[in-house]
Design an enzyme around this catalytic site. Sequence first.
Site, PDB file in Angstrom:
ATOM      1  N   VAL A 129       0.834  -1.206   0.000  1.00 12.62           N
ATOM      2  CA  VAL A 129       0.000   0.000   0.000  1.00 12.62           C
ATOM      3  C   VAL A 129       0.866   1.253   0.000  1.00 12.62           C
ATOM      4  O   VAL A 129       0.448   2.307  -0.486  1.00 12.62           O
ATOM      5  CB  VAL A 129      -0.967  -0.021   1.205  1.00 12.62           C
ATOM      6  CG1 VAL A 129      -1.712   1.292   1.344  1.00 12.62           C
ATOM      7  CG2 VAL A 129      -1.961  -1.161   1.069  1.00 12.62           C
ATOM      8  N   GLY A 130       2.065   1.164   0.552  1.00 10.52           N
ATOM      9  CA  GLY A 130       2.944   2.319   0.664  1.00 10.52           C
ATOM     10  C   GLY A 130       3.304   2.637   2.098  1.00 10.52           C
ATOM     11  O   GLY A 130       3.785   3.730   2.413  1.00 10.52           O
ATOM     12  N   LYS A 180      11.010  -1.858  13.066  1.00 10.84           N
ATOM     13  CA  LYS A 180      10.083  -2.863  12.537  1.00 10.84           C
ATOM     14  C   LYS A 180      10.383  -4.164  13.249  1.00 10.84           C
ATOM     15  O   LYS A 180      11.472  -4.738  13.063  1.00 10.84           O
ATOM     16  CB  LYS A 180      10.239  -3.021  11.030  1.00 10.84           C
ATOM     17  CG  LYS A 180       9.244  -4.018  10.443  1.00 10.84           C
ATOM     18  CD  LYS A 180       9.142  -3.907   8.931  1.00 10.84           C
ATOM     19  CE  LYS A 180       8.023  -4.803   8.415  1.00 10.84           C
ATOM     20  NZ  LYS A 180       7.740  -4.584   6.986  1.00 10.84           N
ATOM     21  N   ALA A 191       4.038  -5.593   9.886  1.00 14.07           N
ATOM     22  CA  ALA A 191       4.235  -6.271   8.607  1.00 14.07           C
ATOM     23  C   ALA A 191       2.879  -6.443   7.927  1.00 14.07           C
ATOM     24  O   ALA A 191       1.953  -7.004   8.518  1.00 14.07           O
ATOM     25  CB  ALA A 191       4.896  -7.632   8.812  1.00 14.07           C
ATOM     26  N   GLY A 192       2.750  -5.948   6.702  1.00 13.42           N
ATOM     27  CA  GLY A 192       1.497  -6.108   5.971  1.00 13.42           C
ATOM     28  C   GLY A 192       0.342  -5.390   6.644  1.00 13.42           C
ATOM     29  O   GLY A 192       0.511  -4.303   7.197  1.00 13.42           O
TER      30      GLY A 192
END
Length: 215
Positions: free
Chosen positions: A9-10, A28, A109-110
Site C-alpha cells: 500500500v505504501g 520494525k 508487517a502487511g
Amino acid sequence: MITSTGTDVGKTVFAAGLCGLIGAEYWKPVQSGLAGNVPMPGDAAPAPEPLAGTDRAEVARLSGVPTHPEAALLREPLSPHRAAELQGVALDPGSWAPPPADRLVIEGAGGALVPVTRDLLFADLFARWQLPVIVVCATGLGTISHSLTALESLRARGVRLHGVAFVGPANDDNMATIGQIGGVRVLGRLPLLDRLDRDSLTAAMRAAFRAEDFA
C-alpha cells in the site's frame, strides 16, 4: 505505530516520510522476505546494521533517521508466522518491547490482521502495547471496504486509532467516506512520487501533512 490495509500500500514509504517529518526513530519488529538478499547473520537473529532489502534499510535511505534492529529476520516473502515455520524458528512476541526513544515510529508487517504467530495477529500486538496506530490506506477502488475492515478490527481489540493516512492518486470522495464512516481523522495523502529519494519524500510529506497532527 503504523499498519495498513494490506501489502504494497505504501506503508514503508509513509513510515520513512513520517520519521523525517517529526524527527522520530524507526523500528520494525519482524521482517520477512529476505530470500535472495545478502546473507543473514543467523536464524531470525537481529542485525546491528540495516540489511540490504529490508524495510529498515529503505527507511534509513529515505529519512536518515536512526533505526533499530528487528526482533526477527525471516527469509521467505510470507506472513511472519509461516516464514518462521519454514525457517524452523519460533517467534516470541511476548519478549518484544519497543526500543527506548523520545519519538519512535513502529511499522507492522502487511495489514492489521497479518499473523505474527498461529495465535497472535499484529492487531493483537498493537493492543498489547497500547500505542496509537495510524492506518495507511490506498486511495483507489476497493479501499473503502479494506480500510473500514482494518479500522473495525483494531477498534474491536481496544487499539487507539490516531488516524488514517492515504498513499496514491487523489480521490477525495474515497478519503472523506472512510473518514466519515470509519469515524477517524484523515491526516493527509502522500502522492505517488516519480522520483523517490530523501529530498522528494521530505518535500511531499511537508506539503501533504502537518507535523503537529502527529504529536
